[in-house]
Design a protein around this motif. Sequence first.
Motif, PDB file in Angstrom:
ATOM      1  N   ASN A   1       2.649  -3.954  -9.334  1.00  0.00           N
ATOM      2  CA  ASN A   1       2.936  -2.798  -8.486  1.00  0.00           C
ATOM      3  C   ASN A   1       4.368  -2.291  -8.649  1.00  0.00           C
ATOM      4  O   ASN A   1       4.916  -1.650  -7.755  1.00  0.00           O
TER       5      ASN A   1
ATOM      6  N   ARG B   1       3.701   6.156  -5.376  1.00  0.00           N
ATOM      7  CA  ARG B   1       3.580   6.266  -6.829  1.00  0.00           C
ATOM      8  C   ARG B   1       2.561   7.328  -7.218  1.00  0.00           C
ATOM      9  O   ARG B   1       2.738   8.055  -8.197  1.00  0.00           O
TER      10      ARG B   1
ATOM     11  N   GLN C   1       0.822  -1.219   0.000  1.00  0.00           N
ATOM     12  CA  GLN C   1       0.000   0.000   0.000  1.00  0.00           C
ATOM     13  C   GLN C   1       0.849   1.260   0.000  1.00  0.00           C
ATOM     14  O   GLN C   1       0.488   2.267  -0.624  1.00  0.00           O
TER      15      GLN C   1
ATOM     16  N   HIS D   1       3.845   1.664  -1.279  1.00  0.00           N
ATOM     17  CA  HIS D   1       4.417   1.867  -2.607  1.00  0.00           C
ATOM     18  C   HIS D   1       3.390   2.504  -3.548  1.00  0.00           C
ATOM     19  O   HIS D   1       3.732   3.391  -4.341  1.00  0.00           O
ATOM     20  N   ARG D   2       2.158   2.070  -3.452  1.00  0.00           N
ATOM     21  CA  ARG D   2       1.121   2.664  -4.309  1.00  0.00           C
ATOM     22  C   ARG D   2       0.898   4.125  -3.945  1.00  0.00           C
ATOM     23  O   ARG D   2       0.707   4.973  -4.833  1.00  0.00           O
TER      24      ARG D   2
END
Length: 483
Positions: free
Chosen positions: A245, A184, A178, A180-181
Motif C-alpha cells: 500500500n 491514491r 483504507q 490511503h487507498r
Amino acid sequence: MENPATEITSNKKNAATFLTEDFLLQNEFARRLYHDYAKDLPVIDYHNHLSPREIAENKKFENLTAIWLKGDHYKWRAMRAFGIPERFITGDAKDEDKFRQWAKVVPGTLMNPLFHWTQMELLKPFGINEYLNEDSARAIYAGCSGLLQQDKFSTRSLLQKFNVEMLGTTDDPCDDLQWHRQIREEVVGLKVLPSFRPDKALNIKDRDSFMDFLDRLETCSGIEVNNMTDLLEALQQRVNFFHANGCRVADHGLSQMPAGFKLGTEAVYEFARFLKDPAARFSQPGAFAGFIVLELCKMYHAKDWVQQFHLGALRNNNRRMLLVAGPDTGYDSIGDYTQGETLSAFLNELDTTDQLAKTILYNLNPADNELFAAMTGNFNGGGIKGKIQYGAAWWFLDQKDGIEKQLNTLANMSLLSTFIGMTTDSRSFLSYSRHEYFRRILCDLLGKEVQKGQLPDDIDWIGKMVQDVCYKNAKEYFTFDRE
C-alpha cells in the motif's frame, strides 16, 4: 463574502511589519538564495501526524480552533505557562473562547518560535498580516473561519497551496490503510503514504496494552500468535501489507535504543508461557523490545525502506494530567538518557550482517547533537549518498536556534550537502510554514558565511546545494516512486 478576512488586512496600525518577503534573510546573498533557489521548490514532508482520513474526505474544518489549536501541544504548553485555565485548552469551553484565550497569549510569546509560526500561518494561507492579540482575535477568528468553508481551504486544497508533493503519515501496524487507498485512487499530483510505527509491539512491560495490540494484530494478519515465531510472522505480514500500500518508511519513538537485542531459548519459552498466563510478566522487557526492533529492521532492509528513530523524549511527566487529558497533550519533555553505546551496538549488529537499512536518527536532547551527527559517519557506505542521516531538528529543537545548531553540527561532523532537509512532524495542516521557516534559516546561515568570506561567493554553486537540501536529496533518498 468573497474574503471574510478583508476587514482586518487593512489595519496598518496592527500590521505585522516584521513579516516581510525578506523575513530572516539578513543579506543580499541570503535573499537571492531563498527567492531564486528555495522558495518555489515542492515539499516532501516525509514524517508527520496528519490524518489520512481528513485528506481522503477532503475535510473542511468548521473554524480556526478546529484546524489550529486542537492537538497542538506547543500552543497548549504556552497557554498553561501564561495561566490560561485548562478548560480553554483541552476542556469543554467553546471553540471561539479557546481561540480568544490563545490570542491573549500570543503577544507574550515574543522570542518563542510560536510567535513566528503564528504570524506565518495567518499570512499563509489566510493572507492575514496582522498581529494576533485580544483586539484582533474576534475579526481574525471570524475571517479565517469563514475562509475555511470555501473549497480552496479544504485539506487537499491546503496541501496543494503549500506545494506538497508527498507526505508520510504515521500509522499503527494494524491499520487497514483504507484512507490511503482512497487517496491514491482519487488524488492526482499528491502522494499520501503510510509509515509503519510499531511502538505498541515493543511495550511488553505494559501487559494490558501489549495484549490488546496482539488481539488486533491477530485479527488483521489472520495469524494466531502463540509463540515468538507466530509474532514475527504476523509482523512480517503487516510489513508486506504496508509495502503493498505504498509504505516505504518505518518510524520508532523510543527513549533510547534497548540495551539488549538477543533472546535466549529460555526467554523464547517464557514468551509462549506469558501469552497463556494472564498473571505472567515477561522478565526481560528491554531485551524483548530490542529483539523485535532488530527483526523488524531486517524486514525493512529487505524491502528497501527507510527507518527512523526518534530518541530522547521523556513522556507523560504529569501523571495527574495524564488521567485528565490523556497522552500527547503537552506534558512530555527532554530526557537525559544515555544514547551512544546502545545506539552504536544496535546499528553495528545490523551492519555486521549487511542488513542495515537507510536510517534517520533524531535526538531530542541538544546535548546529544554531536553524538548523533558523529554516529552517522560510523555506518555510512554501500555507495548510498547520505545513507545514515542526522535528522532534522525535532520537537523542542525545531526553532531557529535549534535548526541552526543542527545544521552547523551536521556540517561540522558530516556533509550538509547530503542532508534530506526539514519535516513538519505535525498534526496541523497549517504547519507547512515550517518548511518555509527552515528554508529561510538555511539560506540566511549560508548567506552569512559568504558575507564573512568563509564560503565562495558563487550563487549557482551554493544555490544548487540549497535545492538539494530542501528537496532533491529527499526525492532521491526515499523510494516513494518505486512499486
